[in-house]
Design an enzyme around this catalytic site. Structure first.
Site, PDB file in Angstrom:
ATOM      1  N   TYR A 164      -1.957   3.910   8.406  1.00 22.53           N
ATOM      2  CA  TYR A 164      -1.988   2.719   7.552  1.00 22.53           C
ATOM      3  C   TYR A 164      -3.368   2.030   7.625  1.00 22.53           C
ATOM      4  O   TYR A 164      -3.954   1.645   6.605  1.00 22.53           O
ATOM      5  CB  TYR A 164      -0.870   1.794   8.024  1.00 22.53           C
ATOM      6  N   LYS A 168      -6.021   1.392   4.681  1.00 23.36           N
ATOM      7  CA  LYS A 168      -6.335   0.013   4.277  1.00 23.36           C
ATOM      8  C   LYS A 168      -7.828  -0.299   4.340  1.00 23.36           C
ATOM      9  O   LYS A 168      -8.330  -1.069   3.518  1.00 23.36           O
ATOM     10  CB  LYS A 168      -5.537  -0.973   5.134  1.00 23.36           C
TER      11      LYS A 168
HETATM   12  P1  NAI Z   1       7.312  -4.253   0.430  1.00 23.27           P
HETATM   13  O1  NAI Z   1       7.790  -3.025   1.135  1.00 23.27           O
HETATM   14  O2  NAI Z   1       8.295  -5.310   0.131  1.00 23.27           O
HETATM   15  O3  NAI Z   1       6.555  -3.881  -0.912  1.00 23.27           O
HETATM   16  C1  NAI Z   1       5.936  -2.667  -1.179  1.00 23.27           C
HETATM   17  C2  NAI Z   1       6.458  -2.146  -2.484  1.00 23.27           C
HETATM   18  O4  NAI Z   1       5.752  -0.971  -2.850  1.00 23.27           O
HETATM   19  C3  NAI Z   1       7.944  -1.761  -2.407  1.00 23.27           C
HETATM   20  O5  NAI Z   1       8.677  -2.478  -3.379  1.00 23.27           O
HETATM   21  C4  NAI Z   1       7.935  -0.265  -2.646  1.00 23.27           C
HETATM   22  O6  NAI Z   1       9.072   0.215  -3.341  1.00 23.27           O
HETATM   23  C5  NAI Z   1       6.674  -0.082  -3.455  1.00 23.27           C
HETATM   24  N1  NAI Z   1       6.181   1.294  -3.402  1.00 23.27           N
HETATM   25  C6  NAI Z   1       6.096   2.102  -2.315  1.00 23.27           C
HETATM   26  N2  NAI Z   1       5.615   3.305  -2.650  1.00 23.27           N
HETATM   27  C7  NAI Z   1       5.375   3.267  -3.984  1.00 23.27           C
HETATM   28  C8  NAI Z   1       4.860   4.207  -4.903  1.00 23.27           C
HETATM   29  N3  NAI Z   1       4.498   5.434  -4.520  1.00 23.27           N
HETATM   30  N4  NAI Z   1       4.722   3.838  -6.186  1.00 23.27           N
HETATM   31  C9  NAI Z   1       5.094   2.596  -6.608  1.00 23.27           C
HETATM   32  N5  NAI Z   1       5.604   1.657  -5.770  1.00 23.27           N
HETATM   33  C10 NAI Z   1       5.736   1.996  -4.471  1.00 23.27           C
HETATM   34  O7  NAI Z   1       6.144  -4.831   1.356  1.00 23.27           O
HETATM   35  P2  NAI Z   1       5.115  -6.029   1.128  1.00 23.27           P
HETATM   36  O8  NAI Z   1       4.942  -6.670   2.436  1.00 23.27           O
HETATM   37  O9  NAI Z   1       5.451  -6.841  -0.036  1.00 23.27           O
HETATM   38  O10 NAI Z   1       3.752  -5.212   0.872  1.00 23.27           O
HETATM   39  C11 NAI Z   1       2.927  -5.363  -0.249  1.00 23.27           C
HETATM   40  C12 NAI Z   1       1.544  -4.916   0.098  1.00 23.27           C
HETATM   41  O11 NAI Z   1       0.951  -5.807   1.062  1.00 23.27           O
HETATM   42  C13 NAI Z   1       1.464  -3.525   0.729  1.00 23.27           C
HETATM   43  O12 NAI Z   1       0.312  -2.854   0.256  1.00 23.27           O
HETATM   44  C14 NAI Z   1       1.301  -3.823   2.200  1.00 23.27           C
HETATM   45  O13 NAI Z   1       0.691  -2.778   2.903  1.00 23.27           O
HETATM   46  C15 NAI Z   1       0.448  -5.068   2.159  1.00 23.27           C
HETATM   47  N6  NAI Z   1       0.462  -5.865   3.350  1.00 23.27           N
HETATM   48  C16 NAI Z   1       1.566  -6.622   3.654  1.00 23.27           C
HETATM   49  C17 NAI Z   1       1.557  -7.406   4.787  1.00 23.27           C
HETATM   50  C18 NAI Z   1       2.677  -8.325   5.100  1.00 23.27           C
HETATM   51  O14 NAI Z   1       2.509  -9.146   6.025  1.00 23.27           O
HETATM   52  N7  NAI Z   1       3.803  -8.250   4.424  1.00 23.27           N
HETATM   53  C19 NAI Z   1       0.415  -7.389   5.722  1.00 23.27           C
HETATM   54  C20 NAI Z   1      -0.687  -6.611   5.284  1.00 23.27           C
HETATM   55  C21 NAI Z   1      -0.642  -5.875   4.139  1.00 23.27           C
END
Ligand code: NAI
Length: 303
Positions: A164, A168
């Site tokens: 990851y 990133k």
């Molecule tokens: P989340 O798991 O709720 O959202 C990620 C979404 O991406 C999910 O709805 C999933 O179905 C979708 N997804 C996964 N693979 C996919 C694909 N191949 N094609 C289309 N959609 C796909 O998690 P969250 O926390 O909302 O994450 C959003 C972004 O923020 C991510 O990139 C994550 O790495 C990043 N992030 C989040 C942090 C946090 O504190 N929540 C911290 C640092 C980064």
């Protein structure tokens, strides 16, 4: 001053839940037409669901305009089709938030190469593919705002997230070249490191703190960074009401005399070479080189 997205067309990947859903809702509330992309899989990227459709229903119920897209960011052809559909229906694509992501955490010793590949594929290749799919449209219309989602794990490291973290920081690197290539076409590219209580952080953010870490606290940073007056080439951290910037910096280069350009000479000057002094933020790789050359010239001139 209110910030409007009226008549803008925005694509948010991974917007079926978590942060992406919050970005999509607020963009739509402020007038954007939004493509809600989401494969709808589990946290580790397996499976499918109609998560995107539900967010579209939420947007429409609130009077906004949206279309759902169930494509995977890992498939370039599907991304190209998604961007083409948005252009066909709404006339362009002005905003792209690369937000889709998955997790397969394990210490590097225990991580299977396939889990490394998959996580890098979704985050890094996914961001590149979705951006590539919109790039020509943005160039043609001479307007584009692209937001990359990086992470503290990529910028600073995190135990158990080699895959990851690599992806990133790669994404932040992608932004640093795309901002240069997009500048001429009024395309601005920025990176956001969010922190929010979502299913991705459910193991580390306790339920009791979920209100503090609401995704809504990240939304202001994300939307500003894709607004008309967005800056360019910045890295911003946002979460729980705290907002900051991060930089890739260099110190003042040490110019070693010719006779000291040996391993021992380098070791002898290590204190000076590694001292955080004369902090400088190069705006390109070229600028970093110029900074070194300027110091060499200064040294040659006896300065
Ligand atoms: P989340 O798991 O709720 O959202 C990620 C979404 O991406 C999910 O709805 C999933 O179905 C979708 N997804 C996964 N693979 C996919 C694909 N191949 N094609 C289309 N959609 C796909 O998690 P969250 O926390 O909302 O994450 C959003 C972004 O923020 C991510 O990139 C994550 O790495 C990043 N992030 C989040 C942090 C946090 O504190 N929540 C911290 C640092 C980064």
């Amino acid at each position: 001053m209110s910030i409007s997205f009226k008549d803008r067309v925005a694509i948010v990947t991974g917007a079926g839940g978590g942060l992406g859903r919050s970005y999509a809702l607020e963009l739509a509330r402020r007038g954007a037409k939004v493509v809600v992309n989401d494969l709808g899989g589990a946290r580790d990227g397996t499976g499918h669901s109609d998560a995107a459709l539900k967010v579209v229903e939420e947007i429409e119920a609130a009077g906004g305009e949206a279309m759902s897209n169930g494509a995977s960011v890992t498939e370039y052809e599907q991304m190209a089709e998604m961007a083409a559909k948005a252009k066909e229906k709404w006339g362009g694509v002005h905003i792209l938030i690369n937000n889709a992501g998955v997790l397969r955490d394990k210490s590097f010793a225990k991580m299977e190469p396939a889990d490394f590949e998959f996580v890098v594929k979704v985050h890094l290749f996914g961001s590149a593919y979705a951006t590539k799919a919109c790039w020509e449209i943005m160039r043609e219309q001479a307007y584009g705002r692209v937001l990359m989602t990086t992470s503290s794990s990529g910028l600073f490291g995190n135990f158990g997230q080699a895959n990851y973290g690599a992806a990133k920081l790669g994404i932040a690197g992608l932004a640093k070249t795309l901002y240069l290539e997009g500048a001429k076409y009024n395309i601005r590219v920025n990176s956001l490191a969010p922190l929010a209580a979502t299913r991705m952080t459910e193991d580390i953010i306790p339920e009791a703190a979920s209100a503090t870490f609401a995704p809504e606290n990240v939304v202001p940073a994300a939307l500003f960074l894709v607004s008309e007056d967005a800056p360019n080439n910045v890295i911003v951290g946002a979460g729980a009401g705290g907002y900051h910037s991060a930089w890739v910096t260099m110190n003042t280069p040490a110019i070693l005399p010719e006779g000291e350009r040996t391993v021992e000479g380098f070791a002898a000057h290590w204190d000076r070479i590694s001292r955080r002094e004369g902090d400088f933020v190069p705006q390109s790789g070229m600028e970093q080189t110029q900074r070194v050359l300027a110091e060499i010239q200064k040294a040659a001139a006896g300065g």
